[in-house]
Design a protein around this motif. Structure first.
Motif, PDB file in Angstrom:
ATOM      1  N   TYR A 280      10.244   8.091  45.545  1.00 23.21           N
ATOM      2  CA  TYR A 280      10.042   7.244  46.843  1.00 23.21           C
ATOM      3  C   TYR A 280      10.209   5.971  46.553  1.00 23.21           C
ATOM      4  O   TYR A 280       9.702   5.095  45.781  1.00 23.21           O
ATOM      5  N   LYS A 281      10.977   5.359  47.493  1.00 28.38           N
ATOM      6  CA  LYS A 281      11.432   3.968  47.343  1.00 28.38           C
ATOM      7  C   LYS A 281      11.480   3.493  48.753  1.00 28.38           C
ATOM      8  O   LYS A 281      12.035   4.042  49.736  1.00 28.38           O
ATOM      9  N   GLU A 282      11.653   2.153  48.682  1.00 26.84           N
ATOM     10  CA  GLU A 282      11.765   1.351  50.104  1.00 26.84           C
ATOM     11  C   GLU A 282      13.319   1.406  50.317  1.00 26.84           C
ATOM     12  O   GLU A 282      14.073   1.283  49.624  1.00 26.84           O
ATOM     13  N   GLU A 283      13.619   1.587  51.568  1.00 22.34           N
ATOM     14  CA  GLU A 283      14.842   1.441  52.308  1.00 22.34           C
ATOM     15  C   GLU A 283      15.344   0.067  52.223  1.00 22.34           C
ATOM     16  O   GLU A 283      14.746  -0.685  52.893  1.00 22.34           O
ATOM     17  N   ALA A 284      16.458   0.152  51.573  1.00 21.95           N
ATOM     18  CA  ALA A 284      17.201  -1.298  51.685  1.00 21.95           C
ATOM     19  C   ALA A 284      17.579  -1.615  52.933  1.00 21.95           C
ATOM     20  O   ALA A 284      18.366  -0.844  53.557  1.00 21.95           O
ATOM     21  N   LYS A 285      17.504  -2.804  53.462  1.00 24.81           N
ATOM     22  CA  LYS A 285      17.931  -3.302  54.706  1.00 24.81           C
ATOM     23  C   LYS A 285      18.087  -4.889  54.800  1.00 24.81           C
ATOM     24  O   LYS A 285      17.770  -5.536  53.927  1.00 24.81           O
ATOM     25  N   LEU A 286      19.111  -5.237  55.563  1.00 24.37           N
ATOM     26  CA  LEU A 286      19.778  -6.768  55.483  1.00 24.37           C
ATOM     27  C   LEU A 286      18.488  -7.393  56.261  1.00 24.37           C
ATOM     28  O   LEU A 286      18.670  -7.098  57.697  1.00 24.37           O
ATOM     29  N   ALA A 287      18.256  -8.183  55.840  1.00 22.65           N
ATOM     30  CA  ALA A 287      17.032  -9.243  56.670  1.00 22.65           C
ATOM     31  C   ALA A 287      17.998 -10.241  57.575  1.00 22.65           C
ATOM     32  O   ALA A 287      18.924 -10.633  56.950  1.00 22.65           O
ATOM     33  N   ALA A 288      17.374 -10.330  58.736  1.00 26.17           N
ATOM     34  CA  ALA A 288      17.951 -11.082  59.754  1.00 26.17           C
ATOM     35  C   ALA A 288      17.775 -12.625  59.252  1.00 26.17           C
ATOM     36  O   ALA A 288      16.906 -12.942  59.004  1.00 26.17           O
ATOM     37  N   PRO A 289      18.922 -13.361  59.572  1.00 25.06           N
ATOM     38  CA  PRO A 289      18.947 -14.705  59.143  1.00 25.06           C
ATOM     39  C   PRO A 289      17.805 -15.608  59.923  1.00 25.06           C
ATOM     40  O   PRO A 289      17.623 -15.117  61.274  1.00 25.06           O
TER      41      PRO A 289
ATOM     42  N   PHE B 289       4.390 -11.959  48.224  1.00 31.05           N
ATOM     43  CA  PHE B 289       2.807 -12.062  47.651  1.00 31.05           C
ATOM     44  C   PHE B 289       3.006 -11.828  46.200  1.00 31.05           C
ATOM     45  O   PHE B 289       3.533 -10.973  45.743  1.00 31.05           O
ATOM     46  N   GLY B 290       2.711 -12.938  45.692  1.00 31.61           N
ATOM     47  CA  GLY B 290       2.557 -12.909  44.174  1.00 31.61           C
ATOM     48  C   GLY B 290       3.811 -12.628  43.276  1.00 31.61           C
ATOM     49  O   GLY B 290       3.707 -12.113  42.137  1.00 31.61           O
ATOM     50  N   GLY B 291       5.076 -12.617  44.214  1.00 35.24           N
ATOM     51  CA  GLY B 291       6.167 -12.278  43.140  1.00 35.24           C
ATOM     52  C   GLY B 291       6.566 -10.841  43.054  1.00 35.24           C
ATOM     53  O   GLY B 291       7.228 -10.521  42.307  1.00 35.24           O
ATOM     54  N   PHE B 292       5.922 -10.125  43.782  1.00 35.28           N
ATOM     55  CA  PHE B 292       6.199  -8.344  43.698  1.00 35.28           C
ATOM     56  C   PHE B 292       7.318  -8.179  44.277  1.00 35.28           C
ATOM     57  O   PHE B 292       7.529  -8.497  45.400  1.00 35.28           O
ATOM     58  N   GLY B 293       8.375  -7.385  43.459  1.00 33.18           N
ATOM     59  CA  GLY B 293       9.499  -6.906  44.289  1.00 33.18           C
ATOM     60  C   GLY B 293       9.030  -5.445  44.522  1.00 33.18           C
ATOM     61  O   GLY B 293       8.041  -4.638  44.148  1.00 33.18           O
ATOM     62  N   GLY B 294       9.938  -4.844  45.185  1.00 36.82           N
ATOM     63  CA  GLY B 294       9.843  -3.304  45.723  1.00 36.82           C
ATOM     64  C   GLY B 294      10.408  -2.399  44.381  1.00 36.82           C
ATOM     65  O   GLY B 294      11.086  -2.846  43.584  1.00 36.82           O
ATOM     66  N   GLY B 295       9.778  -1.480  44.511  1.00 40.83           N
ATOM     67  CA  GLY B 295       9.843  -0.369  43.312  1.00 40.83           C
ATOM     68  C   GLY B 295      10.227   0.771  43.783  1.00 40.83           C
ATOM     69  O   GLY B 295      10.407   1.279  44.787  1.00 40.83           O
ATOM     70  N   THR B 296      10.400   1.645  42.872  1.00 41.45           N
ATOM     71  CA  THR B 296      10.790   3.436  42.778  1.00 41.45           C
ATOM     72  C   THR B 296       9.685   3.940  42.117  1.00 41.45           C
ATOM     73  O   THR B 296       9.180   3.844  40.949  1.00 41.45           O
ATOM     74  N   LYS B 297       8.880   4.990  43.157  1.00 34.23           N
ATOM     75  CA  LYS B 297       7.787   5.861  42.386  1.00 34.23           C
ATOM     76  C   LYS B 297       8.484   7.161  42.217  1.00 34.23           C
ATOM     77  O   LYS B 297       9.092   7.517  43.114  1.00 34.23           O
ATOM     78  N   TYR B 298       8.380   7.756  41.169  1.00 36.63           N
ATOM     79  CA  TYR B 298       8.877   9.320  40.581  1.00 36.63           C
ATOM     80  C   TYR B 298       7.684   9.836  40.208  1.00 36.63           C
ATOM     81  O   TYR B 298       6.677   9.503  39.447  1.00 36.63           O
ATOM     82  N   LYS B 299       7.738  11.343  40.717  1.00 33.87           N
ATOM     83  CA  LYS B 299       6.620  12.165  40.519  1.00 33.87           C
ATOM     84  C   LYS B 299       7.197  13.686  39.945  1.00 33.87           C
ATOM     85  O   LYS B 299       8.411  13.890  40.525  1.00 33.87           O
TER      86      LYS B 299
ATOM     87  N   GLY C  40       4.373   7.723  48.240  1.00 32.15           N
ATOM     88  CA  GLY C  40       3.689   6.948  47.418  1.00 32.15           C
ATOM     89  C   GLY C  40       3.051   8.022  46.300  1.00 32.15           C
ATOM     90  O   GLY C  40       3.650   8.783  45.875  1.00 32.15           O
ATOM     91  N   ASN C  41       1.963   7.654  46.024  1.00 32.85           N
ATOM     92  CA  ASN C  41       0.971   8.389  44.937  1.00 32.85           C
ATOM     93  C   ASN C  41       0.418   9.408  45.445  1.00 32.85           C
ATOM     94  O   ASN C  41      -0.212  10.177  44.745  1.00 32.85           O
ATOM     95  N   TYR C  42       0.769   9.839  46.776  1.00 30.83           N
ATOM     96  CA  TYR C  42      -0.088  11.100  47.234  1.00 30.83           C
ATOM     97  C   TYR C  42       0.668  12.296  47.022  1.00 30.83           C
ATOM     98  O   TYR C  42       1.790  12.406  47.201  1.00 30.83           O
ATOM     99  N   TRP C  43      -0.165  13.405  46.839  1.00 31.81           N
ATOM    100  CA  TRP C  43       0.316  14.693  46.580  1.00 31.81           C
ATOM    101  C   TRP C  43      -0.964  15.677  46.660  1.00 31.81           C
ATOM    102  O   TRP C  43      -2.072  15.018  46.693  1.00 31.81           O
TER     103      TRP C  43
END
Length: 284
Positions: free
Chosen positions: A75-84, A92-102, A207-210
């Motif tokens: 489960y991971k965030e879809e990469a997209k090009l941000a509008a200029p 928020f607090g320097g957190f980057g997008g991550g990948t969740k593996y189950k 996410g963490n749901y299952w």
């Protein structure tokens, strides 16, 4: 007639999922509402509130993709090009997008993420969530979904459920909330509502749901709603699901401790900047 049709559809679904190489992909839209009034928003003009909400949009509205088999998922965030646009975006607090593996069969859960410029591999033991199954149903797209709910303990880093502390809140020590900072609190527990479909008999979700007898198509948790917008069964292009391996391996508790310490350092750094002693700290 409707019951007969549903029964036939379920039989076809079970046959489809019995295939040894079955794969699927589900796209989810996540939206979190933000109550400005709980964060001193009452003292702001409507124009200022709108500016802040616009800057926060990329954080509050995201698209995720769940790639799954009968036993594994990523489960991971879809990469997209941000509008200029002018100015800096909200982070928020320097957190980057991550990948969740189950891996449900082996009871493995890994989260690969980057925070403050450092990569982490968070490991957790997977325990089946204590869902309470209901009889209520609703339709999501072409799928009949059933309701389930549970009470979940919040994570100290769960910014989506954080809220500003009102004057009345500061006067009492509630056993239902935990103090994050002088101005911010977090409920210790939240009610989670899930909608799952037995038509896709995979015990997985965003996410963490299952842990339900069918794929979870919708999650409602606090101010956040995660809704499935697209499902592809056995796509023509084979899905590759790999267990993440990169990053400093830590437990969830260790990661939370590290992030709390780092955020305290950042708060101190900002205080020093106001006093004219700016500086920048990183991981060593």
């Amino acid at each position: 007639m409707k019951q007969l049709f549903t029964g036939l559809f379920l039989c076809l679904s079970i046959t489809l999922f019995a295939q040894a190489n079955f794969q699927g992909k589900a796209v989810y839209q996540s939206k979190t509402t933000f109550d400005m009034d709980r964060f001193n928003g009452r003292q702001m003009s409507e124009e200022r509130k709108k500016q802040i909400k616009d800057r926060m949009k990329n954080m509050l509205e995201k698209t995720y993709v769940l790639s799954f088999t009968k036993e594994e998922s990523v489960y991971k965030e879809e990469a997209k090009l941000a509008a200029p646009r002018a100015g800096r975006g909200f982070r928020f607090g320097g957190f980057g997008g991550g990948t969740k593996y189950k891996n449900i069969k082996e009871g493995k859960f890994f989260e690969s993420t980057e925070s403050f410029g450092k990569k982490f591999l968070i490991t957790e033991s997977v325990e089946k969530p204590n869902w309470k199954l209901g009889s209520e149903t609703k339709q999501i797209g072409n799928y009949t979904c059933f309701k389930a709910s549970l009470i979940k303990k919040t994570d100290a880093l769960d910014w989506r459920n954080m809220r500003g502390r009102r004057g009345d809140d500061k006067k009492k020590d509630s056993t239902k909330t935990q103090k994050i900072t002088k101005e911010i609190e977090l409920p210790k527990e939240v009610v989670v509502t899930a909608w799952y479909t037995p038509q896709i008999p995979v015990s997985n979700g965003p996410g963490n749901y299952w842990g339900l007898p069918g794929l979870i198509l919708e999650i409602n948790e606090g101010r956040t709603t995660i809704l499935c917008s697209e499902i592809t069964m056995n796509p023509s292009e084979k899905i590759e699901i790999k267990e993440p391996t990169k990053g400093k391996e830590v437990t969830r508790a260790e990661y939370t401790k590290i992030m709390k310490k780092k955020m305290e350092e950042m708060r101190e750094m900002f205080r020093n900047r106001r006093g004219g002693n700016g500086g920048r700290r990183g991981f060593h």
